[in-house]
Design a protein around this motif. Structure first.
Motif, short mmCIF file in Angstrom:
data_model
loop_
_atom_site.label_atom_id
_atom_site.label_comp_id
_atom_site.label_asym_id
_atom_site.label_seq_id
_atom_site.Cartn_x
_atom_site.Cartn_y
_atom_site.Cartn_z
N SER A 4 -4.14 -3.64 11.90
CA SER A 4 -3.54 -4.27 10.51
C SER A 4 -4.71 -4.45 9.61
CB SER A 4 -2.84 -5.46 10.74
OG SER A 4 -2.68 -6.36 9.68
N PRO A 5 -4.52 -4.27 8.44
CA PRO A 5 -5.24 -4.64 7.31
C PRO A 5 -5.65 -6.18 7.34
CG PRO A 5 -3.35 -3.42 6.30
CD PRO A 5 -3.16 -3.76 7.87
N LEU A 6 -4.83 -7.01 7.79
CA LEU A 6 -5.09 -8.48 7.85
C LEU A 6 -5.76 -8.80 9.20
CD1 LEU A 6 -2.09 -8.15 6.23
CD2 LEU A 6 -2.03 -10.46 6.57
N ARG A 7 -6.47 -7.84 9.79
CA ARG A 7 -7.03 -8.08 11.29
C ARG A 7 -7.94 -9.42 11.39
NH1 ARG A 7 -7.96 -2.96 10.23
NH2 ARG A 7 -10.05 -2.16 9.75
N SER A 8 -8.74 -9.30 10.06
CA SER A 8 -9.89 -10.53 9.90
C SER A 8 -9.22 -11.99 9.47
CB SER A 8 -10.96 -10.27 8.91
OG SER A 8 -10.35 -9.99 7.66
N GLY A 45 5.92 -20.14 6.56
CA GLY A 45 5.00 -19.69 7.35
C GLY A 45 4.72 -18.19 6.58
N ILE A 46 3.55 -17.79 7.20
CA ILE A 46 3.12 -16.06 6.45
C ILE A 46 3.18 -15.39 7.71
CG2 ILE A 46 0.73 -17.18 6.42
CD1 ILE A 46 0.55 -15.10 4.11
N PHE A 47 3.87 -14.34 7.54
CA PHE A 47 3.91 -13.14 8.76
C PHE A 47 3.09 -12.07 8.26
CE2 PHE A 47 7.59 -15.99 9.15
CZ PHE A 47 8.01 -16.18 10.74
N ASP A 48 2.38 -11.21 9.08
CA ASP A 48 1.90 -9.88 8.85
C ASP A 48 3.16 -9.01 9.45
OD1 ASP A 48 0.52 -7.74 8.59
OD2 ASP A 48 -1.01 -8.01 10.24
N VAL A 49 3.50 -8.16 8.34
CA VAL A 49 4.62 -7.12 8.87
C VAL A 49 4.06 -5.87 8.37
CG1 VAL A 49 6.40 -8.84 9.07
CG2 VAL A 49 6.08 -7.78 6.84
N SER A 50 2.80 -5.82 8.31
CA SER A 50 2.12 -4.47 8.14
C SER A 50 2.45 -3.58 9.09
CB SER A 50 0.44 -4.79 8.01
OG SER A 50 0.27 -5.50 6.95
N HIS A 51 2.99 -3.72 10.02
CA HIS A 51 3.38 -2.48 11.00
C HIS A 51 4.66 -1.91 10.54
CE1 HIS A 51 5.43 -6.24 12.06
NE2 HIS A 51 6.22 -5.64 13.15
N MET A 52 5.54 -2.55 9.80
CA MET A 52 6.60 -1.97 9.18
C MET A 52 6.34 -0.60 8.49
SD MET A 52 9.10 -4.25 10.21
CE MET A 52 10.47 -4.01 9.07
N GLY A 53 7.20 0.31 8.38
CA GLY A 53 6.87 1.46 7.93
C GLY A 53 7.44 1.45 6.35
N ARG A 54 6.33 2.13 5.51
CA ARG A 54 6.87 1.98 4.08
C ARG A 54 6.68 3.57 3.54
NH1 ARG A 54 4.19 -2.11 5.95
NH2 ARG A 54 1.91 -1.24 5.71
N VAL A 55 7.85 4.01 3.13
CA VAL A 55 7.99 5.29 2.91
C VAL A 55 8.50 5.43 1.35
CG1 VAL A 55 8.89 7.75 3.31
CG2 VAL A 55 8.31 5.91 5.23
N GLU A 56 7.71 6.29 0.72
CA GLU A 56 8.15 6.40 -0.87
C GLU A 56 8.94 7.75 -1.07
OE1 GLU A 56 5.63 5.39 -4.60
OE2 GLU A 56 5.91 7.62 -4.23
N PHE A 57 10.07 7.68 -1.55
CA PHE A 57 10.93 8.85 -1.93
C PHE A 57 10.90 9.04 -3.40
CE2 PHE A 57 13.50 9.85 1.99
CZ PHE A 57 13.11 8.79 2.69
N LYS A 58 10.37 10.21 -3.77
CA LYS A 58 10.22 10.32 -5.26
C LYS A 58 10.64 11.68 -5.62
CE LYS A 58 6.14 10.41 -7.82
NZ LYS A 58 4.91 9.74 -7.82
N GLY A 59 11.53 11.91 -6.72
CA GLY A 59 11.91 13.12 -7.09
C GLY A 59 13.36 13.49 -7.70
N ARG A 60 13.60 14.37 -8.05
CA ARG A 60 15.25 14.80 -8.67
C ARG A 60 16.12 14.43 -7.81
NH1 ARG A 60 17.08 19.85 -9.94
NH2 ARG A 60 15.52 20.69 -8.78
N HIS A 61 15.87 14.78 -6.61
CA HIS A 61 16.93 14.50 -5.74
C HIS A 61 16.73 13.34 -4.70
CE1 HIS A 61 17.79 19.02 -6.27
NE2 HIS A 61 18.52 18.27 -7.03
N ALA A 62 15.86 12.57 -4.91
CA ALA A 62 15.53 11.23 -4.09
C ALA A 62 17.05 10.44 -3.82
CB ALA A 62 14.61 10.36 -4.63
N ARG A 63 17.72 10.12 -4.50
CA ARG A 63 18.90 9.53 -4.59
C ARG A 63 19.96 10.14 -3.63
NH1 ARG A 63 23.78 9.21 -5.93
NH2 ARG A 63 23.58 10.88 -7.25
#
Lengths: 377, 126
Positions: A4-8, A45-63
């Motif tokens: 995770s980017p929060l490892r330190s 509380g603060i939770f690191d949830v960086s392991h969750m996937g983040r996927v961007e959909f972009k374009g004319r037919h994204a919707r």
């Protein structure tokens, strides 16, 4: 294994790290799981949830692509709105549960479970290609970080740095620019508490945390927020009756049995801008047969033991289902469980028991969630 | 926390402390750290006869349920009553106040399968 980017941050706070879905993540911090759980229910509380996937959909037919992938309608979402949905397979089983963020007309972000990210990326691309849709699918997981800040006092803290965020409605988000950093801040979460989830560039998380935690000593008893790990996240979401892939949700589990029918728009295909989603036909068949044979229930049990996934649920001497998640509820003080049981035993108030090994816990079916945060005055 | 050298350790993370013919059994710090917060602990009743390797109780945490084993033969004579009132004592003081049970030993040869503190520590460094 991904780090995770929060490892330190985790190392600085003495976290016990574990492997989870291919990531090294904090299980808990030295205060312990129960202390973290209560801290989130009582303050923040603060939770690191960086392991969750983040996927961007972009374009004319994204919707249109998302209408096909998601069980919930997308076309009526407004910019700045986030929506919980399922992604199903052709058989009506659950590939994952996701959060859809509408960034603008042709741009969306999907937050998915870590364990399903690679499977879903393949699925998304297959569905895109089959429909010959114009949409880029960009996995941004590794270049971003994500934290969840949850608890009744979280908005007090955030109001020190933003007047806009505390006025966001539930399931709304805003894109903020912090110096040169772009943050997506949504009023969402997975604990049953008020709070936010924040997505930001991986290389900016250190600075952002310093800013947020500036006046906070996490070792002080009355610290507004303290770090919390995956173990507390699990007991919190269980009390909140929220499903988890691999427990209440799975490829072999019919989406209509998961107790989240609000997230399945069966009539979506008939609507003007709607479109049939993958799995709809199978679910219509289920519905035509009178519904799924099993359904998710809450169980409130006697004693101080902990029901676990896989434990058999009985009505008298007859096994009628299995526990999918359970714990000795830290907030309520009694054992709670979510269980998949035969439909005819699902109504609240049924006397059932759970075989946890050497003993049976007696109890009854109750509505979900087990715990609801009190409304703020 | 240092591993006390006045007792021996089993592979399943129980410590065994023999004084005369009375053996006190407990869980190591390493074990309770792995379990995380203990929410429930129940040992077999006093009077129960135990053979080496028998399950003598169960400990539950927010994460998992774990059986407790004993390496020697004997009869359980006392169970730590604090466990029922506050199972968290296992987390706060596993080598002391959080002991699990005491046995009157009839055959201590099972202790040969245990290791000393230095070896245990070496095998289970954090």
């Amino acid at each position: 294994m991904h780090k995770s980017p929060l490892r330190s941050f985790h190392a600085d706070h003495g976290a016990q790290m574990v492997e989870y879905a291919g990531w090294e993540m904090p299980l808990r911090y030295p205060a312990g799981v129960l202390a973290e759980h209560h801290q989130v229910r009582n303050s923040g509380g603060i939770f690191d949830v960086s392991h969750m996937g983040r996927v961007e959909f972009k374009g004319r037919h994204a919707r249109r692509l998302l209408e096909r992938l998601c069980t919930r309608r997308v076309y009526d979402m407004q910019e700045g709105q986030a929506r919980y949905s399922l992604v199903c397979n052709e058989q009506g089983g659950v590939k994952d549960d996701v959060l859809v963020y509408r960034m603008d007309d042709d741009k969306f972000m999907l937050v998915v479970n870590a364990a399903n990210r690679e499977k879903l990326l393949k699925h998304f691309e297959e569905v895109r290609a089959a429909g010959d849709l114009s949409c880029s699918i960009d996995d941004q997981t590794l270049k971003t970080a994500m934290v969840a800040i949850q608890g009744p006092k979280v908005m007090d803290l955030i109001s020190r740095v933003s007047s806009e965020i505390p006025n966001l409605k539930r399931y709304r988000f805003t894109v903020k620019n912090l110096m040169i950093v772009k943050l997506i801040v949504s009023r969402t979460g997975y604990t049953g508490e008020d709070g936010v989830e924040v997505i930001l560039p991986a290389n900016a998380i250190g600075m952002a945390l310093k800013l947020l935690m500036k006046d906070i000593d996490p070792n002080a008893d009355d610290a507004l927020i303290k770090p919390a790990g995956l173990a507390a996240r699990d007991s919190l979401r269980t009390e909140a009756g929220m499903p988890l892939y691999g427990h209440e949700l799975g490829e072999e589990i019919n989406a209509l049995s998961c107790g989240i029918n609000f997230a399945i728009n069966m009539d979506k295909a008939d609507e003007e801008r709607g479109e049939a989603f993958i799995g709809l036909e199978a679910l219509q068949k289920t519905q035509g047969e009178g519904g799924s044979a099993r359904t998710l229930v809450g169980l409130k049990l006697d004693g101080k033991r902990s029901p676990r996934q896989g434990h058999a649920v009985y009505a008298g001497d007859q096994q009628i289902g299995e526990v999918t998640s359970g714990c000795l509820s830290p907030t309520l003080g009694y054992p709670i469980a979510m269980a998949m049981v035969a439909r005819e035993h699902a109504e609240p108030g049924r006397t059932l028991s759970v075989d946890i090994g050497r003993v049976r816990l007696e109890g009854e079916t109750v509505p979900l969630p087990f715990y609801k945060a009190p409304k703020k005055s | 926390m240092p591993v006390p050298n006045d007792r021996v350790y089993s592979e399943s993370h129980e410590w065994h402390k023999l004084e005369g013919d009375t053996l006190t059994l407990g869980l190591t710090q390493f074990a309770v750290d792995q379990l995380t917060d203990v929410t429930f602990a129940e040992m077999r009743e006093p009077g129960t006869t135990v053979e080496p390797g028998d399950v003598v109780g169960e400990v539950e945490s927010v994460k998992t349920t774990s059986d407790i084993y004993c390496a020697v033969a004997g009869e359980i004579v006392e169970v730590n009553s604090k466990l029922g009132e506050d199972p968290g004592v296992l987390n706060s003081d596993p080598f002391g106040e959080g002991w699990l049970l005491k046995l009157k030993v009839t055959d201590k040869s099972g202790l040969d399968t245990c290791v000393d503190a230095a070896t245990y520590e070496k095998n289970h460094q954090h």
